[in-house]
Write an enzyme that holds these catalytic residues in place. Sequence first.
Site, mmCIF file in Angstrom:
data_model
loop_
_atom_site.group_PDB
_atom_site.id
_atom_site.type_symbol
_atom_site.label_atom_id
_atom_site.label_comp_id
_atom_site.label_asym_id
_atom_site.label_seq_id
_atom_site.Cartn_x
_atom_site.Cartn_y
_atom_site.Cartn_z
ATOM 1 N N ASP A 1 0.988 -1.252 -0.126
ATOM 2 C CA ASP A 1 0.042 0.127 -0.085
ATOM 3 C C ASP A 1 0.833 1.344 -0.207
ATOM 4 O O ASP A 1 1.783 1.272 0.670
ATOM 5 C CB ASP A 1 -0.925 0.002 1.253
ATOM 6 C CG ASP A 1 -1.899 1.132 1.250
ATOM 7 O OD1 ASP A 1 -2.476 1.392 2.604
ATOM 8 O OD2 ASP A 1 -2.400 1.596 0.151
ATOM 9 N N ASP B 1 -7.946 0.594 6.942
ATOM 10 C CA ASP B 1 -6.880 0.509 8.360
ATOM 11 C C ASP B 1 -7.455 1.112 9.550
ATOM 12 O O ASP B 1 -7.757 0.469 10.733
ATOM 13 C CB ASP B 1 -5.554 1.350 7.648
ATOM 14 C CG ASP B 1 -4.407 0.942 8.767
ATOM 15 O OD1 ASP B 1 -3.547 1.871 8.854
ATOM 16 O OD2 ASP B 1 -4.632 -0.097 9.651
ATOM 17 N N THR B 2 -7.849 2.366 9.426
ATOM 18 C CA THR B 2 -8.365 3.164 11.000
ATOM 19 C C THR B 2 -9.389 2.473 11.655
ATOM 20 O O THR B 2 -9.360 2.060 12.729
ATOM 21 C CB THR B 2 -8.995 4.482 10.551
ATOM 22 O OG1 THR B 2 -7.770 5.150 9.902
ATOM 23 C CG2 THR B 2 -9.431 4.944 11.702
ATOM 24 N N SER C 1 -12.377 3.986 5.724
ATOM 25 C CA SER C 1 -12.704 3.590 6.832
ATOM 26 C C SER C 1 -14.119 4.238 7.642
ATOM 27 O O SER C 1 -14.219 5.769 7.014
ATOM 28 C CB SER C 1 -11.917 3.793 8.151
ATOM 29 O OG SER C 1 -10.856 2.641 7.938
#
Length: 311
Positions: A88, A259-260, A217
């Site tokens: 990423d 991710d968050t 997210s």
Amino acid sequence: PYVNTKDILEKANKEYYAVAAFNINNLEFLQAIVEGGIEKKSPLIIETSEGAMKYAGMGDPLRGASLFVKMVREFADSLDIPIALHLDHGKNFKYIISAIKAGYSSVMIDASDKPLEENLKATKDIVRIAHAAGVSVEAELGKLAGIEDNVASAESVLVNPDEAKYFVEETQVDFLAPAIGTSHGAFKFKGEAKLDFDRLKKVKELTKMPLVLHGASSVVQEMVEIAENYGADFGGSKGVPSDILKETVRLGINKVNTDTDLRMAFIAGLREFLQNNPKEFDPRKYMETAKSYVKKVVSDRLELLGSANKA
Ligand SMILES: O=C(COP(=O)(O)O)N(O)CCCCOP(=O)(O)O
Ligand code: NA
Ligand SMILES: [Zn+2]
């Protein structure tokens, strides 16, 4: 099985659903994500940033990359669901080549902060090398607002759909991340959440290829409440609401970088467990709640994106 990201995304593109790309930095998040994929019989894209490679490799990115390939392959080779490993936000040529060398399924060359012609050239260089090694490539057009490459740009620069058509034809990238108003982290919108659906629609019509949503997210309220119950301060956090996320999938987003939401789920579970279990010090115990909350967020997202039962 361990597969190429392109295979997962071509199928999603054809059938108009999306596959989550979940970031990891350690074993526990990988375990929780894999559990969610098994439960939902869903393909999985595991992704690591350059920071994660450094972190796992204790400063040596190639060691970090090869550690992640070994961990992900171990799970993938033993399971029926397709799993890919993606680099990423590859910015540093050395890191991108390390990931290719280690056996990643795909890499992102993120040169979106450069002028178009520079982004084109860097992307072409990586596509040439990656494709020769059977590795697929993601690139980005436009810029996310918020913190990206340590530059806090207040405004996001939205993708230009005509530029996107030219860019993908010139570079032959396998999937494209058009900036449509999202940003990384837990503070995505000051006021109401708004994405540029029009641009997304045009980019899909012009490129017909698998598209990626960064900064996707949602900032799951349930997890925010649990975390704040046990001492966290996530005031002002706001993500992409589920209905808006579903609309981007309807309009052609196929890879959804997340991710968050996993970070917040993990810390919520960890805070809760530690507060309630002062005597515990077995890591296999005190990270259990944290992992179960990550798995819950993973499972719900796979369901929402439509990749459940698509393995
Ligand atoms: O687009 C996303 C996810 O965005 P999100 O913040 O909405 O989950 N991503 O690309 C994940 C970004 C990960 C950043 O990693 P480092 O902190 O290691 O650099
Ligand atoms: Na990416
Ligand atoms: Zn991103």
